[in-house]
Design a protein around this motif. Structure first.
Motif, PDB file in Angstrom:
ATOM      1  N   ALA A  54      31.771 -50.866 -32.733  1.00 56.98           N
ATOM      2  CA  ALA A  54      30.386 -51.066 -32.310  1.00 56.98           C
ATOM      3  C   ALA A  54      29.415 -50.748 -33.446  1.00 56.98           C
ATOM      4  CB  ALA A  54      30.086 -50.197 -31.087  1.00 56.98           C
ATOM      5  N   THR A  55      29.698 -49.681 -34.193  1.00 53.01           N
ATOM      6  CA  THR A  55      28.857 -49.326 -35.331  1.00 53.01           C
ATOM      7  C   THR A  55      28.850 -50.439 -36.372  1.00 53.01           C
ATOM      8  OG1 THR A  55      29.336 -46.972 -34.982  1.00 53.01           O
ATOM      9  CG2 THR A  55      28.474 -47.609 -37.141  1.00 53.01           C
ATOM     10  N   SER A  56      30.021 -50.988 -36.666  1.00 50.04           N
ATOM     11  CA  SER A  56      30.126 -52.072 -37.653  1.00 50.04           C
ATOM     12  C   SER A  56      29.349 -53.302 -37.216  1.00 50.04           C
ATOM     13  CB  SER A  56      31.601 -52.429 -37.877  1.00 50.04           C
ATOM     14  OG  SER A  56      32.312 -51.323 -38.390  1.00 50.04           O
ATOM     15  N   ILE A  57      29.413 -53.609 -35.890  1.00 47.77           N
ATOM     16  CA  ILE A  57      28.700 -54.785 -35.378  1.00 47.77           C
ATOM     17  C   ILE A  57      27.197 -54.632 -35.581  1.00 47.77           C
ATOM     18  CG2 ILE A  57      28.050 -56.009 -33.250  1.00 47.77           C
ATOM     19  CD1 ILE A  57      30.939 -55.550 -32.287  1.00 47.77           C
ATOM     20  N   PHE A  58      26.653 -53.472 -35.243  1.00 52.42           N
ATOM     21  CA  PHE A  58      25.208 -53.288 -35.373  1.00 52.42           C
ATOM     22  C   PHE A  58      24.775 -53.140 -36.833  1.00 52.42           C
ATOM     23  CE2 PHE A  58      25.361 -52.016 -30.786  1.00 52.42           C
ATOM     24  CZ  PHE A  58      24.533 -53.020 -30.338  1.00 52.42           C
ATOM     25  N   GLU A  59      25.640 -52.611 -37.668  1.00 54.81           N
ATOM     26  CA  GLU A  59      25.321 -52.569 -39.101  1.00 54.81           C
ATOM     27  C   GLU A  59      25.209 -53.980 -39.669  1.00 54.81           C
ATOM     28  OE1 GLU A  59      28.335 -50.130 -40.811  1.00 54.81           O
ATOM     29  OE2 GLU A  59      27.222 -48.260 -40.482  1.00 54.81           O
ATOM     30  N   GLU A  60      26.116 -54.863 -39.228  1.00 52.95           N
ATOM     31  CA  GLU A  60      26.076 -56.245 -39.695  1.00 52.95           C
ATOM     32  C   GLU A  60      24.848 -56.962 -39.148  1.00 52.95           C
ATOM     33  OE1 GLU A  60      27.531 -59.556 -41.844  1.00 52.95           O
ATOM     34  OE2 GLU A  60      27.958 -57.390 -41.913  1.00 52.95           O
ATOM     35  N   ILE A  61      24.490 -56.675 -37.904  1.00 46.41           N
ATOM     36  CA  ILE A  61      23.282 -57.272 -37.327  1.00 46.41           C
ATOM     37  C   ILE A  61      22.046 -56.822 -38.102  1.00 46.41           C
ATOM     38  CG2 ILE A  61      21.775 -57.205 -35.284  1.00 46.41           C
ATOM     39  CD1 ILE A  61      24.326 -57.179 -33.579  1.00 46.41           C
ATOM     40  N   PHE A  62      21.998 -55.537 -38.465  1.00 51.31           N
ATOM     41  CA  PHE A  62      20.859 -55.022 -39.237  1.00 51.31           C
ATOM     42  C   PHE A  62      20.799 -55.688 -40.609  1.00 51.31           C
ATOM     43  CE2 PHE A  62      19.146 -51.887 -42.290  1.00 51.31           C
ATOM     44  CZ  PHE A  62      17.841 -51.822 -41.808  1.00 51.31           C
ATOM     45  N   ARG A  63      21.971 -55.884 -41.210  1.00 52.39           N
ATOM     46  CA  ARG A  63      22.011 -56.489 -42.544  1.00 52.39           C
ATOM     47  C   ARG A  63      21.537 -57.937 -42.503  1.00 52.39           C
ATOM     48  NH1 ARG A  63      25.428 -59.094 -46.024  1.00 52.39           N
ATOM     49  NH2 ARG A  63      26.992 -59.471 -44.416  1.00 52.39           N
ATOM     50  N   LYS A  64      21.866 -58.644 -41.412  1.00 50.81           N
ATOM     51  CA  LYS A  64      21.530 -60.059 -41.328  1.00 50.81           C
ATOM     52  C   LYS A  64      20.127 -60.297 -40.772  1.00 50.81           C
ATOM     53  CE  LYS A  64      25.644 -61.955 -42.360  1.00 50.81           C
ATOM     54  NZ  LYS A  64      25.857 -62.964 -43.437  1.00 50.81           N
ATOM     55  N   THR A  65      19.672 -59.441 -39.862  1.00 48.53           N
ATOM     56  CA  THR A  65      18.427 -59.719 -39.133  1.00 48.53           C
ATOM     57  C   THR A  65      17.343 -58.660 -39.316  1.00 48.53           C
ATOM     58  OG1 THR A  65      19.127 -58.565 -37.126  1.00 48.53           O
ATOM     59  CG2 THR A  65      19.800 -60.880 -37.363  1.00 48.53           C
TER      60      THR A  65
END
Length: 444
Positions: A54-65
């Motif tokens: 879950a942490t990785s998913i939101f980190e990637e979302i932050f990086r992209k958006t």
């Protein structure tokens, strides 16, 4: 009904849910709303590998958006991922645990409503699969919407009643709370199972035990005659010698068919067989255990009695109403204190208001000496749970008449909700008028 549950491929369904829950988390973040968890909950979730995912998913979302979510959303998504897994760690151990739970449920249902699902491998398999994901969802108190709940409650009343019994076993064994939506999904499995064993509106299945002296040849002949005549309507649970018969065995079946005298027992379930079940004896069994007394009129008046028809009463809430109706049955010797408590337990599991000013409460467990449906017509409506109620039908059914109850319930639902039954009863609130008008529904 089972197809509704298994129609989507599990991987696609799981991916879709993951996307939905992630989108919900992002939406909350953008609106400034946050999820909160206790310290104990966070420590438990942080130990799981799903927390890292879950942490990785939101980190990637932050990086992209460039959308930064609150830490609570990470716990929320980790919770969803954990609840989506197979029960515990998956594998054969989880499957075995779920099947053991399902078998406990099936035994409890057989005890209380006299329907045996133990040979239905489809039910055992798919209910086990369902509970593997449903129980973790319950443990995390993750709400799930059931769009077919009202349909299941009204169109499949016996399946829903069975699901309430199943949910009480789940709550006891798994220490979780099973809400109404979850009960509805469990009911779908039992609705399909009831269809498979062909319990239809007028189908009654009886359980029989054969008692003989010592030779098994006579018992085998009787068993063959019963199965040939009644086919799927009878279950022969076994054959025993007279000296081994117990009171517990007598109370576990609908009929004891015996070729020898049993003076040590006093029970109307004991049926002497004199002519190896000739046609006359078979017809007598048919009349006694399967046919409605004096047609549908007799069946209706055996459930609905004038001494359980009440009018001109005023109450402030559903609790007072339930206390009044259950106490009336207790005074008549038709309900125990435990069965009364079960009525309130059933109401807490899922309110029994069905709309159109009607509520139909009933116990989860019980086996009264006589089936009875009490009717209360209030002078003025009261708020039940979410809706106003003016007509109350308290159902107390002996377990060997469960199939008949389903037939009566469906006709009652049609009469009260789909036809003009409520208006008729409020316009002419008498027992005689109700019997006359309700009986008419069976001729349409």
């Amino acid at each position: 009904m089972r197809q509704r549950f298994v129609s989507a491929a599990p991987d696609r369904h799981g991916l879709h849910n993951l996307v939905v829950h992630t989108a919900i988390a992002i939406g909350r973040a953008q609106q400034g709303h946050t999820m909160t968890y206790t310290l104990r909950q966070t420590k438990h979730l942080e130990k799981a590998k799903e927390f890292d995912v879950a942490t990785s998913i939101f980190e990637e979302i932050f990086r992209k958006t460039d959308i930064d979510v609150a830490a609570g959303e990470i716990y929320y998504l980790a919770q969803h991922l954990m609840a989506s897994k197979k029960y515990i760690d998956g594998g054969e151990g989880a499957d075995q645990k779920m099947q053991e739970l399902v078998m406990k449920i099936i035994r409890d249902i057989d005890e209380h409503v006299n329907i045996d699902f133990s040979q239905d491998q489809v039910l055992i398999e798919w209910l086990s699969v369902h509970l593997q994901t449903a129980i973790p969802r319950m443990k995390f108190q993750m709400n799930i919407r059931n769009d077919v709940l009202e349909v299941v409650k009204s169109e499949y009343p016996l399946a829903f009643q069975i699901a309430v019994i199943a949910s009480s076993v789940i709550e006891k064994e798994e220490k979780v709370s099973v809400n109404e939506n979850e009960i509805g999904y469990i009911a779908i499995h039992f609705g399909a199972a009831l269809n498979r064993i062909d319990i239809k509106n007028d189908m009654v299945i009886r359980r029989a035990l054969i008692v003989c002296a010592s030779g098994m040849g006579t018992a085998l002949l009787i068993k063959t005659r019963l199965e040939a005549y009644f086919k799927d309507r009878i279950i022969i649970v076994g054959t025993v010698a007279g000296y081994t018969l117990t009171e517990e065995q007598i109370h576990s079946v609908d009929m004891i068919l015996t070729t020898i005298p049993l003076p040590q027992f006093q029970s109307d379930r004991i049926i002497p067989i004199h002519h190896l079940l000739d046609n006359e004896e078979l017809q007598q069994l048919e009349q006694r255990f399967y046919l409605m007394p004096h047609g549908i009129q007799g069946e209706i008046t055996s459930f609905f009695r004038k001494d359980c028809f009440y009018t001109g009463r005023q109450f402030d809430d559903c609790q007072s109403i339930l206390n009044f109706l259950t106490d009336e049955l207790r005074e008549k010797g038709l309900m125990t204190e435990a069965e009364k408590a079960s009525v309130f337990e059933r109401e807490q599991a899922s309110p029994t208001e069905i709309g159109n000013l009607v509520a139909i409460p009933h116990p989860i467990y019980g086996d009264p000496p006589e089936s009875r449906i009490s009717i209360l017509i209030l002078d003025k409506p009261v708020l039940w749970e979410k809706e106003r109620v003016q007509l109350v039908f308290l159902i107390s059914i002996a377990k060997d008449q469960m199939a008949s109850w389903q037939s009566i319930f469906l006709k009652l639902f049609t009469y009260l909700v789909k036809n003009d039954g409520v208006k008729e009863m409020l316009r002419e609130p008498t027992y005689e008028a109700f019997i006359r008008n309700f009986t008419r529904q069976f001729n349409t």
